[in-house]
Scaffold this motif. Structure first.
Motif, PDB file in Angstrom:
ATOM      1  N   PHE A  30     -12.771  10.304   6.159  1.00 27.95           N
ATOM      2  CA  PHE A  30     -12.931  11.743   6.361  1.00 27.95           C
ATOM      3  C   PHE A  30     -12.097  12.205   7.544  1.00 27.95           C
ATOM      4  CE2 PHE A  30     -14.777  15.702   7.639  1.00 27.95           C
ATOM      5  CZ  PHE A  30     -15.286  16.271   6.486  1.00 27.95           C
ATOM      6  N   ASP A  31     -12.186  11.471   8.658  1.00 32.86           N
ATOM      7  CA  ASP A  31     -11.470  11.855   9.878  1.00 32.86           C
ATOM      8  C   ASP A  31      -9.958  11.826   9.663  1.00 32.86           C
ATOM      9  OD1 ASP A  31     -12.242  12.189  12.979  1.00 32.86           O
ATOM     10  OD2 ASP A  31     -10.315  11.159  12.824  1.00 32.86           O
ATOM     11  N   SER A  32      -9.492  10.851   8.881  1.00 29.19           N
ATOM     12  CA  SER A  32      -8.058  10.710   8.642  1.00 29.19           C
ATOM     13  C   SER A  32      -7.504  11.863   7.811  1.00 29.19           C
ATOM     14  CB  SER A  32      -7.769   9.388   7.923  1.00 29.19           C
ATOM     15  OG  SER A  32      -8.187   8.294   8.697  1.00 29.19           O
ATOM     16  N   ALA A  33      -8.303  12.366   6.856  1.00 31.86           N
ATOM     17  CA  ALA A  33      -7.809  13.356   5.895  1.00 31.86           C
ATOM     18  C   ALA A  33      -8.125  14.796   6.253  1.00 31.86           C
ATOM     19  CB  ALA A  33      -8.381  13.036   4.504  1.00 31.86           C
ATOM     20  N   VAL A  34      -9.159  15.024   7.047  1.00 31.84           N
ATOM     21  CA  VAL A  34      -9.636  16.393   7.266  1.00 31.84           C
ATOM     22  C   VAL A  34      -8.605  17.255   7.987  1.00 31.84           C
ATOM     23  CG1 VAL A  34     -10.761  16.011   9.514  1.00 31.84           C
ATOM     24  CG2 VAL A  34     -11.692  17.718   7.909  1.00 31.84           C
ATOM     25  N   ILE A  35      -7.742  16.648   8.776  1.00 30.62           N
ATOM     26  CA  ILE A  35      -6.750  17.412   9.540  1.00 30.62           C
ATOM     27  C   ILE A  35      -5.784  18.148   8.621  1.00 30.62           C
ATOM     28  CG2 ILE A  35      -5.126  15.476   9.719  1.00 30.62           C
ATOM     29  CD1 ILE A  35      -5.906  18.068  12.475  1.00 30.62           C
ATOM     30  N   SER A  36      -5.602  17.650   7.380  1.00 31.48           N
ATOM     31  CA  SER A  36      -4.633  18.271   6.466  1.00 31.48           C
ATOM     32  C   SER A  36      -4.962  19.737   6.195  1.00 31.48           C
ATOM     33  CB  SER A  36      -4.573  17.492   5.147  1.00 31.48           C
ATOM     34  OG  SER A  36      -5.824  17.547   4.482  1.00 31.48           O
ATOM     35  N   GLY A  37      -6.253  20.069   6.152  1.00 29.56           N
ATOM     36  CA  GLY A  37      -6.645  21.451   5.878  1.00 29.56           C
ATOM     37  C   GLY A  37      -6.623  22.341   7.095  1.00 29.56           C
ATOM     38  N   ALA A  38      -6.625  21.724   8.275  1.00 32.33           N
ATOM     39  CA  ALA A  38      -6.697  22.495   9.517  1.00 32.33           C
ATOM     40  C   ALA A  38      -5.330  22.779  10.128  1.00 32.33           C
ATOM     41  CB  ALA A  38      -7.569  21.747  10.535  1.00 32.33           C
ATOM     42  N   ILE A  39      -4.272  22.237   9.539  1.00 30.60           N
ATOM     43  CA  ILE A  39      -2.947  22.301  10.163  1.00 30.60           C
ATOM     44  C   ILE A  39      -2.493  23.730  10.445  1.00 30.60           C
ATOM     45  CG2 ILE A  39      -0.494  21.947   9.646  1.00 30.60           C
ATOM     46  CD1 ILE A  39      -1.216  19.171   8.607  1.00 30.60           C
ATOM     47  N   LYS A  40      -2.607  24.618   9.460  1.00 25.85           N
ATOM     48  CA  LYS A  40      -2.151  25.993   9.679  1.00 25.85           C
ATOM     49  C   LYS A  40      -2.931  26.670  10.795  1.00 25.85           C
ATOM     50  CE  LYS A  40      -0.245  27.040   5.111  1.00 25.85           C
ATOM     51  NZ  LYS A  40      -0.334  27.919   3.906  1.00 25.85           N
ATOM     52  N   GLY A  41      -4.254  26.471  10.793  1.00 29.42           N
ATOM     53  CA  GLY A  41      -5.100  27.110  11.797  1.00 29.42           C
ATOM     54  C   GLY A  41      -4.810  26.645  13.210  1.00 29.42           C
ATOM     55  N   ILE A  42      -4.693  25.329  13.398  1.00 30.33           N
ATOM     56  CA  ILE A  42      -4.456  24.814  14.756  1.00 30.33           C
ATOM     57  C   ILE A  42      -3.049  25.144  15.235  1.00 30.33           C
ATOM     58  CG2 ILE A  42      -6.170  22.968  14.524  1.00 30.33           C
ATOM     59  CD1 ILE A  42      -3.882  20.993  14.070  1.00 30.33           C
ATOM     60  N   THR A  43      -2.092  25.221  14.299  1.00 24.77           N
ATOM     61  CA  THR A  43      -0.712  25.561  14.682  1.00 24.77           C
ATOM     62  C   THR A  43      -0.655  26.961  15.286  1.00 24.77           C
ATOM     63  OG1 THR A  43       0.159  24.187  12.886  1.00 24.77           O
ATOM     64  CG2 THR A  43       1.661  25.778  13.857  1.00 24.77           C
ATOM     65  N   VAL A  44      -1.357  27.896  14.667  1.00 26.89           N
ATOM     66  CA  VAL A  44      -1.371  29.275  15.162  1.00 26.89           C
ATOM     67  C   VAL A  44      -2.186  29.377  16.454  1.00 26.89           C
ATOM     68  CG1 VAL A  44      -2.133  31.624  14.650  1.00 26.89           C
ATOM     69  CG2 VAL A  44      -1.035  30.259  12.867  1.00 26.89           C
ATOM     70  N   TYR A  45      -3.387  28.787  16.461  1.00 24.20           N
ATOM     71  CA  TYR A  45      -4.285  28.947  17.608  1.00 24.20           C
ATOM     72  C   TYR A  45      -3.697  28.340  18.879  1.00 24.20           C
ATOM     73  CZ  TYR A  45      -8.439  28.872  20.539  1.00 24.20           C
ATOM     74  OH  TYR A  45      -9.319  29.068  21.572  1.00 24.20           O
ATOM     75  N   PHE A  46      -3.162  27.128  18.766  1.00 26.20           N
ATOM     76  CA  PHE A  46      -2.632  26.444  19.953  1.00 26.20           C
ATOM     77  C   PHE A  46      -1.141  26.705  20.163  1.00 26.20           C
ATOM     78  CE2 PHE A  46      -6.271  23.643  18.702  1.00 26.20           C
ATOM     79  CZ  PHE A  46      -7.052  23.873  19.817  1.00 26.20           C
ATOM     80  N   GLU A  47      -0.554  27.580  19.336  1.00 26.26           N
ATOM     81  CA  GLU A  47       0.864  27.947  19.440  1.00 26.26           C
ATOM     82  C   GLU A  47       1.743  26.692  19.508  1.00 26.26           C
ATOM     83  OE1 GLU A  47       1.121  30.516  22.815  1.00 26.26           O
ATOM     84  OE2 GLU A  47       0.162  32.191  21.795  1.00 26.26           O
ATOM     85  N   MET A  48       1.581  25.845  18.522  1.00 27.85           N
ATOM     86  CA  MET A  48       2.254  24.542  18.517  1.00 27.85           C
ATOM     87  C   MET A  48       3.698  24.650  18.035  1.00 27.85           C
ATOM     88  SD  MET A  48      -0.519  21.890  16.931  1.00 27.85           S
ATOM     89  CE  MET A  48      -2.210  21.763  17.509  1.00 27.85           C
ATOM     90  N   THR A  49       4.565  23.882  18.673  1.00 25.63           N
ATOM     91  CA  THR A  49       5.889  23.628  18.119  1.00 25.63           C
ATOM     92  C   THR A  49       5.752  22.539  17.056  1.00 25.63           C
ATOM     93  OG1 THR A  49       6.369  21.885  19.721  1.00 25.63           O
ATOM     94  CG2 THR A  49       6.941  24.153  20.351  1.00 25.63           C
ATOM     95  N   ASP A  50       6.835  22.260  16.334  1.00 24.40           N
ATOM     96  CA  ASP A  50       6.797  21.199  15.332  1.00 24.40           C
ATOM     97  C   ASP A  50       6.435  19.855  15.961  1.00 24.40           C
ATOM     98  OD1 ASP A  50       7.399  22.940  13.331  1.00 24.40           O
ATOM     99  OD2 ASP A  50       9.538  22.448  13.248  1.00 24.40           O
ATOM    100  N   ALA A  51       7.011  19.596  17.156  1.00 24.99           N
ATOM    101  CA  ALA A  51       6.753  18.326  17.837  1.00 24.99           C
ATOM    102  C   ALA A  51       5.288  18.219  18.245  1.00 24.99           C
ATOM    103  CB  ALA A  51       7.654  18.183  19.051  1.00 24.99           C
TER     104      ALA A  51
END
Length: 512
Positions: A30-51
């Motif tokens: 579960f822990d390994s796969a759950v991040i796949s659905g959260a990627i868009k949300g965390i990218t916007v919230y934490f203002e992430m670069t690709d790296a």
């Protein structure tokens, strides 16, 4: 017939214990796969670069490596049960903190904590189950862990699907929901007994171990098992340390364990799981159909893991490894063949699909041309596109022009996953939980687990580069060669442990 074989076992009790402990595998998946659905949300919230995004996803592997290294020695010192309780706590802390994180650094720390839990769960749960299970049930029960990993991955995808449209920051719910099974796991572990082998070998608590063993198989089984365990205790070997695993008498064991750990990952399974949609898009599929096909891949993995659990104590470990590796080789050759026979057609219709205007303009003079291999296509494009646009074409635009037998690609990938799921997937963890003597088991399994994670990390990092630079034909061809080498390795080095007690396996493998 061995003395144990004629005894009546309390299967329901042993299965219940094993299922509880194997929940660690569920949390791992579960822990390994759950991040796949959260990627868009965390990218916007934490203002992430690709790296930053790449590291936030991949940092779990570094935590897992740390967990691999410390879990074994801690399990030897404090016991398997206590370490599993700590692992459950780490999963709960990681899920809760990830969901509540307000800064990028907080989020990374929370993810690494979860990674440490992954590294501990993947090693200690199989050890515990192998030590408590009767020999004739051990393979199936240890495989519960792999089954739960697969179920955990599938549940994470479904959980993300149902939570994605929640109001507010849905990614927090996706990550935080893991705390529920983690807390259940934490509480349930207090109901399982400590490993009787560990109790005798580390604490000399024979009476307590006897009570546990009697619940598993009755008085006669307890007496026979204690006698076997004490045989090893009577050798009076000092406590194992890292240097011990390099001793000549353990050389056969280390070759088997490191070899299986290497081939489990180097044959490309995590590359296929993590990049399944990318592979199907390379075969010309749309994004939607690619993700649908990826779900089918996950379900195939689940079904054939169940088949492995049914077969592992009937057919044996070595036959499953040989059969599975053989069909993996065939499947990878099928995929390589399909991509090798693909053509790339440039016409008005395919050129219209190109989204990048600059690339479309550069390719316009290829209208009406066809290429019978990816290599000839790339040679023709090298002078037309600069480096960045060429890379963009290979990653995103090439799928607009490919004509390929997509059905053959899908069949090849499903056959590959099914073959892995009945062999290298579950059998590796069963084998490494069986082959190490108790003296070095903790430290040795940590080293092997770390090595396995390192190979996995390397494969998943290199795979996108391979697809872009070598092309899918050569990429799958390389994996096919490695799968064939796995067959040769298993045939030459791996022994059959089906039906043998752990003490019998030790006598067979340790050189005096």
């Amino acid at each position: 017939m061995k003395p144990h074989d004629s005894l009546k076992m309390n299967k329901s009790y042993t299965i219940l214990i094993s299922l509880i402990v194997a929940l660690g595998g569920f949390l791992l998946g579960f822990d390994s796969a759950v991040i796949s659905g959260a990627i868009k949300g965390i990218t916007v919230y934490f203002e992430m670069t690709d790296a930053m995004l790449g590291f936030s996803v991949g940092c779990v592997v570094f935590g897992a490596m740390a967990g691999n290294l410390v879990a074994g020695p801690l399990a030897d010192k404090f016991g398997r049960k206590k370490v599993l309780i700590m692992v459950a706590a780490l999963f709960a802390i990681s899920a809760t903190w990830s969901a509540l994180a307000t800064s990028y650094n907080e989020f990374i720390i929370a993810r690494i904590i979860g990674g440490i839990g992954i590294g501990g769960a993947i090693l200690i749960a199989p050890i515990y189950i192998a030590e408590i299970a009767p020999a004739k049930l051990r393979g199936s029960l240890v495989s519960f862990n792999q089954l739960n990993i697969v179920i955990g991955i599938s549940v994470a995808y479904f959980s993300n699907y149902f939570l994605v449209n929640m109001e507010g920051e849905s990614w927090r719910w996706m990550l935080g929901v893991e705390a529920i099974p983690a807390i259940i796991y934490f509480l349930a572990l207090f109901t399982v007994p400590r490993s009787p082998r560990w109790l005798i070998q580390r604490l000399n608590k024979i009476e307590l171990a006897q009570k546990i063993l009697m619940k598993i198989g009755g008085e006669q089984y307890a007496e026979l098992t204690i006698a076997e365990i004490q045989k090893g205790v009577d050798k009076k070997e000092p406590k194992g340390k890292l240097s011990d695993i390099f001793q000549k008498k353990y050389s056969v064991i280390m070759v088997i364990a490191l070899g299986i750990a290497f081939f489990q990952q180097i044959t490309g399974i995590n590359a296929v799981f993590y990049y399944a949609p990318t592979i199907f898009e390379q075969a010309g599929g749309s994004t939607d159909s690619s993700f649908l096909q990826a779900i089918v891949v996950g379900l195939t993995n689940l079904v054939f893991t169940l088949v492995a659990i049914w077969l592992i104590d009937r057919l044996g470990r070595k036959p499953l490894l040989l059969i599975g590796s053989s069909f993996m080789t065939i499947a990878l050759l099928m995929a390589a063949f399909a991509f090798n026979n693909a053509t790339y057609n440039f016409n008005k219709e395919t050129l219209e699909k190109v989204s990048d205007a600059e690339i479309k303009t550069a390719l316009s003079d290829l209208n009406g041309q066809s290429f019978d291999s990816q290599a000839t296509l790339f040679n023709a494009l090298e002078d037309k596109l600069d480096e960045s646009k060429f890379l963009d074409f290979k990653r995103n635009e090439i799928t607009n022009f490919i004509q390929i037998n997509a059905t053959l690609v899908l069949i090849a990938i499903l056959l590959y996953v099914a073959s892995f799921a009945i062999s290298l997937g579950p059998v590796m963890w069963t084998l490494i939980s069986e082959v190490f003597p108790t003296k070095i088991k903790g430290i040795a399994i940590s080293v092997v687990g770390f090595f396995n994670s390192l190979v996995s990390f390397s494969v998943t990092q290199v795979f996108p580069w391979e697809l872009s630079n070598l092309g899918p034909t050569m990429t799958f061809g390389i994996y096919a060669i490695l799968s064939f080498l796995a067959i040769l390795f298993v045939y030459k080095y791996v022994i059959e442990t089906k039906g043998k007690t752990l003490e019998e396996v030790e006598e067979l493998l340790v050189k005096n």
